[in-house]
Design a protein around this motif. Structure first.
Motif, PDB file in Angstrom:
ATOM      1  N   GLU A   1      -3.891  -8.113  17.970  1.00 28.49           N
ATOM      2  CA  GLU A   1      -3.302  -8.032  16.792  1.00 28.49           C
ATOM      3  C   GLU A   1      -3.830  -8.697  15.773  1.00 28.49           C
ATOM      4  OE1 GLU A   1       0.794  -8.804  17.677  1.00 28.49           O
ATOM      5  OE2 GLU A   1       0.836  -6.817  18.909  1.00 28.49           O
ATOM      6  N   GLU A   2      -4.176  -9.892  16.055  1.00 25.43           N
ATOM      7  CA  GLU A   2      -4.747 -11.046  15.336  1.00 25.43           C
ATOM      8  C   GLU A   2      -6.239 -10.401  14.567  1.00 25.43           C
ATOM      9  OE1 GLU A   2      -6.318 -15.622  14.850  1.00 25.43           O
ATOM     10  OE2 GLU A   2      -4.958 -14.970  16.520  1.00 25.43           O
ATOM     11  N   PHE A   3      -6.968  -9.726  15.337  1.00 27.41           N
ATOM     12  CA  PHE A   3      -8.075  -9.492  14.808  1.00 27.41           C
ATOM     13  C   PHE A   3      -8.427  -7.980  14.614  1.00 27.41           C
ATOM     14  CE2 PHE A   3      -9.180 -13.289  17.237  1.00 27.41           C
ATOM     15  CZ  PHE A   3      -9.738 -14.077  16.094  1.00 27.41           C
ATOM     16  N   TYR A   4      -7.231  -7.234  14.451  1.00 30.21           N
ATOM     17  CA  TYR A   4      -7.100  -5.897  14.281  1.00 30.21           C
ATOM     18  C   TYR A   4      -7.189  -5.478  12.681  1.00 30.21           C
ATOM     19  CZ  TYR A   4      -5.081  -1.274  13.429  1.00 30.21           C
ATOM     20  OH  TYR A   4      -4.955   0.090  12.876  1.00 30.21           O
ATOM     21  N   ALA A   5      -8.211  -4.773  12.252  1.00 29.30           N
ATOM     22  CA  ALA A   5      -8.385  -4.590  11.040  1.00 29.30           C
ATOM     23  C   ALA A   5      -8.375  -3.016  10.634  1.00 29.30           C
ATOM     24  CB  ALA A   5      -9.701  -4.675  10.689  1.00 29.30           C
ATOM     25  N   PRO A   6      -7.072  -2.622   9.909  1.00 24.30           N
ATOM     26  CA  PRO A   6      -6.821  -1.100   9.676  1.00 24.30           C
ATOM     27  C   PRO A   6      -7.891  -0.640   9.090  1.00 24.30           C
ATOM     28  CG  PRO A   6      -5.459  -2.666   8.006  1.00 24.30           C
ATOM     29  CD  PRO A   6      -5.931  -3.474   9.142  1.00 24.30           C
ATOM     30  N   GLN A   7      -8.032   0.806   9.281  1.00 21.22           N
ATOM     31  CA  GLN A   7      -9.143   1.493   8.721  1.00 21.22           C
ATOM     32  C   GLN A   7      -8.818   1.867   7.259  1.00 21.22           C
ATOM     33  OE1 GLN A   7     -12.206   2.200  10.019  1.00 21.22           O
ATOM     34  NE2 GLN A   7     -11.511   0.867  11.885  1.00 21.22           N
ATOM     35  N   ARG A   8      -9.653   1.557   6.422  1.00 16.89           N
ATOM     36  CA  ARG A   8      -9.388   1.887   5.003  1.00 16.89           C
ATOM     37  C   ARG A   8     -10.505   2.838   4.382  1.00 16.89           C
ATOM     38  NH1 ARG A   8      -9.235  -4.133   3.196  1.00 16.89           N
ATOM     39  NH2 ARG A   8     -10.981  -3.633   2.307  1.00 16.89           N
ATOM     40  N   GLY A   9     -10.073   3.610   3.336  1.00 15.28           N
ATOM     41  CA  GLY A   9     -11.013   4.561   2.800  1.00 15.28           C
ATOM     42  C   GLY A   9     -12.024   4.049   2.077  1.00 15.28           C
ATOM     43  N   TRP A  10     -13.099   5.219   1.875  1.00 15.15           N
ATOM     44  CA  TRP A  10     -14.170   4.806   1.179  1.00 15.15           C
ATOM     45  C   TRP A  10     -14.179   4.162  -0.232  1.00 15.15           C
ATOM     46  CZ3 TRP A  10     -15.883   6.591  -3.520  1.00 15.15           C
ATOM     47  CH2 TRP A  10     -15.209   7.481  -4.188  1.00 15.15           C
ATOM     48  N   PHE A  11     -12.929   4.362  -0.848  1.00 17.19           N
ATOM     49  CA  PHE A  11     -12.650   3.847  -2.316  1.00 17.19           C
ATOM     50  C   PHE A  11     -12.162   2.547  -2.132  1.00 17.19           C
ATOM     51  CE2 PHE A  11     -10.154   2.714  -5.807  1.00 17.19           C
ATOM     52  CZ  PHE A  11     -10.992   2.984  -6.886  1.00 17.19           C
ATOM     53  N   ASP A  12     -11.482   2.254  -1.249  1.00 20.28           N
ATOM     54  CA  ASP A  12     -11.114   0.767  -1.046  1.00 20.28           C
ATOM     55  C   ASP A  12     -12.275  -0.024  -0.521  1.00 20.28           C
ATOM     56  OD1 ASP A  12      -8.582   1.207  -1.635  1.00 20.28           O
ATOM     57  OD2 ASP A  12      -7.936   1.647   0.415  1.00 20.28           O
ATOM     58  N   ARG A  13     -13.128   0.354   0.303  1.00 18.11           N
ATOM     59  CA  ARG A  13     -14.125  -0.454   0.788  1.00 18.11           C
ATOM     60  C   ARG A  13     -15.186  -0.534  -0.424  1.00 18.11           C
ATOM     61  NH1 ARG A  13     -14.289   3.497   5.352  1.00 18.11           N
ATOM     62  NH2 ARG A  13     -16.157   4.430   4.301  1.00 18.11           N
ATOM     63  N   PHE A  14     -15.426   0.346  -1.231  1.00 19.33           N
ATOM     64  CA  PHE A  14     -16.354   0.324  -2.279  1.00 19.33           C
ATOM     65  C   PHE A  14     -15.635  -0.937  -3.109  1.00 19.33           C
ATOM     66  CE2 PHE A  14     -16.979   1.622  -6.899  1.00 19.33           C
ATOM     67  CZ  PHE A  14     -18.410   1.473  -6.739  1.00 19.33           C
ATOM     68  N   MET A  15     -14.420  -0.852  -3.610  1.00 16.24           N
ATOM     69  CA  MET A  15     -13.902  -1.768  -4.418  1.00 16.24           C
ATOM     70  C   MET A  15     -14.010  -3.195  -3.942  1.00 16.24           C
ATOM     71  SD  MET A  15     -13.230  -0.195  -7.085  1.00 16.24           S
ATOM     72  CE  MET A  15     -12.509  -1.438  -8.159  1.00 16.24           C
ATOM     73  N   ASP A  16     -13.958  -3.239  -2.543  1.00 15.02           N
ATOM     74  CA  ASP A  16     -13.968  -4.696  -1.891  1.00 15.02           C
ATOM     75  C   ASP A  16     -15.654  -4.987  -2.202  1.00 15.02           C
ATOM     76  OD1 ASP A  16     -11.472  -4.980  -1.267  1.00 15.02           O
ATOM     77  OD2 ASP A  16     -11.578  -4.429   0.782  1.00 15.02           O
ATOM     78  N   ALA A  17     -16.562  -4.191  -2.095  1.00 15.78           N
ATOM     79  CA  ALA A  17     -17.835  -4.616  -2.283  1.00 15.78           C
ATOM     80  C   ALA A  17     -18.133  -4.733  -3.746  1.00 15.78           C
ATOM     81  CB  ALA A  17     -18.890  -3.225  -1.756  1.00 15.78           C
TER      82      ALA A  17
END
Length: 174
Positions: free
Chosen positions: A50-66
């Motif tokens: 549970e600690e290292f679980y990372a929910p899958q996010r969409g391409w837009f969220d990944r792009f904004m994080d980048a």
């Protein structure tokens, strides 16, 4: 034969093993201990999962994080680039710095405010995300831990101490 049966029924009773029960007072039952160890190991593995679980996010969220990761390295590398430019071509560098010297002071204040708000807001958002994740992880760990017999609060519980936001959060959590 009747005497032996009476001795065995006295020692072992009706389905009981007095010798085993007496020995377990001094040494834990290996099979029961293995079961408890397995349960503890499984609980710790669930906690780590549970600690290292990372929910899958969409391409837009990944792009904004980048995109949000670009300004700090750009500022650092740009500053290093200015030092290199000053050493490689001092005349070119001096002309650019003379141009920067002509920028009016209010524009510098505006730039400082924009940069401060950007990094300050980002710092605050990341800090709040960290605290939210920490509280969620602590509540998951508390749900896995066995209940204690005492009425004392656990060490990991956060005391409100008159914090209205924390008290409101606790009300909605239950």
């Amino acid at each position: 034969m009747g005497l032996i049966e009476q001795v065995f029924s006295l020692v072992f009773g009706s389905g009981r093993n007095v010798i085993r029960e007496t020995a377990e007072v001094f040494r834990p039952n290996a099979e029961a201990q293995a079961g408890r160890d397995q349960e503890l190991h499984g609980a710790s593995l669930r906690q780590f999962a549970e600690e290292f679980y990372a929910p899958q996010r969409g391409w837009f969220d990944r792009f904004m994080d980048a995109l949000n990761r670009v300004p700090r390295p750009a500022l650092a590398l740009g500053t290093l680039g200015l030092f290199i430019a000053a050493m490689v071509d001092p005349v070119w560098f001096a002309a650019r710095m003379a141009g920067i010297a002509l920028v009016p002071e209010p524009l510098w204040w505006l730039l400082g405010a924009i940069v401060s708000f950007y990094f300050g807001a980002r710092h605050q958002a990341k800090g709040q995300d960290f605290q939210r994740d920490l509280v969620e992880r602590l509540s998951k760990v508390q749900s896995v831990l066995p209940e204690r017999d005492t009425d004392e609060p656990r060490e990991t519980e956060v005391e409100a101490d008159g914090n209205a936001a924390l008290e409101d959060w606790r009300r909605h959590r239950r």
